[in-house]
Scaffold this motif. Structure first.
Motif, PDB file in Angstrom:
ATOM      1  N   VAL A  25       0.845  -1.190   0.000  1.00 35.73           N
ATOM      2  CA  VAL A  25       0.000   0.000   0.000  1.00 35.73           C
ATOM      3  C   VAL A  25       0.882   1.243   0.000  1.00 35.73           C
ATOM      4  N   TRP A  26       0.309   2.316  -0.529  1.00 34.24           N
ATOM      5  CA  TRP A  26       0.958   3.623  -0.427  1.00 34.24           C
ATOM      6  C   TRP A  26       0.308   4.386   0.704  1.00 34.24           C
ATOM      7  N   ASN A  27       1.143   5.012   1.517  1.00 34.54           N
ATOM      8  CA  ASN A  27       0.649   5.785   2.651  1.00 34.54           C
ATOM      9  C   ASN A  27       1.200   7.200   2.566  1.00 34.54           C
ATOM     10  N   GLN A  28       0.711   8.070   3.422  1.00 35.41           N
ATOM     11  CA  GLN A  28       1.116   9.476   3.371  1.00 35.41           C
ATOM     12  C   GLN A  28       1.611   9.927   4.734  1.00 35.41           C
ATOM     13  N   LYS A  29       2.782  10.592   4.710  1.00 39.24           N
ATOM     14  CA  LYS A  29       3.328  11.136   5.937  1.00 39.24           C
ATOM     15  C   LYS A  29       2.642  12.452   6.291  1.00 39.24           C
ATOM     16  N   GLU A  30       2.913  12.946   7.474  1.00 41.91           N
ATOM     17  CA  GLU A  30       2.301  14.196   7.912  1.00 41.91           C
ATOM     18  C   GLU A  30       2.692  15.365   7.015  1.00 41.91           C
ATOM     19  N   ASN A  31       3.902  15.298   6.440  1.00 41.75           N
ATOM     20  CA  ASN A  31       4.347  16.388   5.562  1.00 41.75           C
ATOM     21  C   ASN A  31       3.790  16.267   4.140  1.00 41.75           C
ATOM     22  N   GLY A  32       2.965  15.231   3.911  1.00 39.68           N
ATOM     23  CA  GLY A  32       2.326  15.074   2.603  1.00 39.68           C
ATOM     24  C   GLY A  32       3.040  14.143   1.649  1.00 39.68           C
ATOM     25  N   SER A  33       4.284  13.760   1.970  1.00 38.45           N
ATOM     26  CA  SER A  33       5.029  12.880   1.071  1.00 38.45           C
ATOM     27  C   SER A  33       4.489  11.453   1.154  1.00 38.45           C
ATOM     28  N   LEU A  34       4.586  10.736   0.037  1.00 42.79           N
ATOM     29  CA  LEU A  34       4.090   9.374  -0.033  1.00 42.79           C
ATOM     30  C   LEU A  34       5.207   8.373   0.230  1.00 42.79           C
ATOM     31  N   TYR A  35       4.859   7.255   0.808  1.00 36.41           N
ATOM     32  CA  TYR A  35       5.807   6.164   0.987  1.00 36.41           C
ATOM     33  C   TYR A  35       5.075   4.839   0.830  1.00 36.41           C
ATOM     34  N   ALA A  36       5.814   3.827   0.390  1.00 36.05           N
ATOM     35  CA  ALA A  36       5.225   2.517   0.139  1.00 36.05           C
ATOM     36  C   ALA A  36       5.597   1.562   1.261  1.00 36.05           C
ATOM     37  N   ILE A  37       4.642   0.723   1.650  1.00 34.73           N
ATOM     38  CA  ILE A  37       4.904  -0.268   2.686  1.00 34.73           C
ATOM     39  C   ILE A  37       4.366  -1.629   2.246  1.00 34.73           C
ATOM     40  N   LYS A  38       5.087  -2.663   2.690  1.00 32.81           N
ATOM     41  CA  LYS A  38       4.575  -4.019   2.576  1.00 32.81           C
ATOM     42  C   LYS A  38       3.909  -4.332   3.905  1.00 32.81           C
ATOM     43  N   LEU A  39       2.639  -4.727   3.865  1.00 27.90           N
ATOM     44  CA  LEU A  39       1.821  -4.802   5.074  1.00 27.90           C
ATOM     45  C   LEU A  39       1.211  -6.191   5.214  1.00 27.90           C
ATOM     46  N   ASN A  40       1.305  -6.727   6.427  1.00 28.33           N
ATOM     47  CA  ASN A  40       0.660  -7.995   6.765  1.00 28.33           C
ATOM     48  C   ASN A  40      -0.225  -7.761   7.979  1.00 28.33           C
ATOM     49  N   ILE A  41      -1.524  -7.946   7.812  1.00 27.75           N
ATOM     50  CA  ILE A  41      -2.475  -7.744   8.903  1.00 27.75           C
ATOM     51  C   ILE A  41      -3.139  -9.073   9.230  1.00 27.75           C
ATOM     52  N   SER A  42      -3.120  -9.421  10.498  1.00 27.99           N
ATOM     53  CA  SER A  42      -3.763 -10.660  10.953  1.00 27.99           C
ATOM     54  C   SER A  42      -4.761 -10.345  12.062  1.00 27.99           C
ATOM     55  N   ALA A  43      -5.893 -11.026  12.020  1.00 25.63           N
ATOM     56  CA  ALA A  43      -6.882 -10.884  13.076  1.00 25.63           C
ATOM     57  C   ALA A  43      -6.526 -11.792  14.251  1.00 25.63           C
TER      58      ALA A  43
END
Length: 231
Positions: A15-33
């Motif tokens: 996913v692409w996310n956004q920092k507080e300063n507005g810049s974008l960064y990409a993360i590899k994310l694993n979510i488990s319930a």
């Protein structure tokens, strides 16, 4: 994402996310319930890693594979891909397209007299002018050396192609200033029309190339069609 978690208890992706300063960064994310004793979701655990640099590196590699490093124009590989797409589009829309091979006249003399640095400057300026002069949706590419190629889409007749090329060459062939003096570039152009001249993309390029060499044989600064005119 949440549908997958509800159905399978976990999700993994990028996913692409956004920092507080507005810049974008990409993360590899694993979510488990995480489930409680009643097998109801009590909370979620997320593990993420920053892959922004990997994405930037991949984009750079992809760009270098498809873009000419000197001029910033599409290279042969990207042009070929766009030509294949354009042929399919022309078939759907029942229109014509033109492949136009351009070769700068007497370019070797520019290198010999003014040096390769000036020759590169001429190529870069000529490329900028080509890219500025073409219509939205058309393509200007550099094949190497002083060889360029144009892909003109959605043509209704040969007169329209000739009008477009006249405007393009007028803009591209204005004097190019160099430290010592100005260069007055001209180009030899060969044109092949799809589907009247050829229906196979590689053949279309070859015919345009041959027509360009006929233009060269006439002394340059000519445009030669191979030779089926469209009404």
């Amino acid at each position: 994402m949440w549908q997958a978690i509800d159905e399978h208890g976990q999700w993994q992706g990028e996913v692409w996310n956004q920092k507080e300063n507005g810049s974008l960064y990409a993360i590899k994310l694993n979510i488990s319930a995480v489930y409680d004793a009643r097998q109801e979701i009590s909370h979620y655990i997320g593990i993420m890693s920053d892959i922004t640099q990997q994405k930037l590196d991949l984009a750079s590699i992809t760009k270098s594979a498809h873009i000419d490093s000197l001029t910033g124009l599409p290279n042969r590989l990207l042009f070929t891909d766009r030509l294949l797409q354009a042929v399919a589009q022309a078939d759907r829309n029942k229109t014509f397209l033109a492949v136009c091979f351009l070769d700068l006249d007497h370019f070797k003399k520019i290198n010999d007299v003014h040096g390769h640095q000036s020759g590169d400057a001429v190529l870069k300026e000529f490329a900028i002018r080509l890219d500025t002069a073409i219509r939205t949706g058309d393509t200007a590419a550099r094949l190497g050396g002083d060889e360029f190629i144009l892909l003109l889409l959605g043509l209704k007749n040969s007169a329209e192609c000739a009008t477009i090329l006249k405007r393009i060459t007028h803009m591209a062939c204005q004097p190019i200033p160099l430290p010592a003096n100005a260069i007055f570039p001209t180009a030899s152009i060969g044109v092949a029309i799809y589907p009247t001249d050829a229906t196979i993309p590689n053949n279309l390029v070859a015919l345009a190339d041959t027509a360009m060499y006929h233009a060269k044989a006439l002394g340059g600064n000519h445009t030669i069609y191979h030779h089926t005119k469209i009404a």
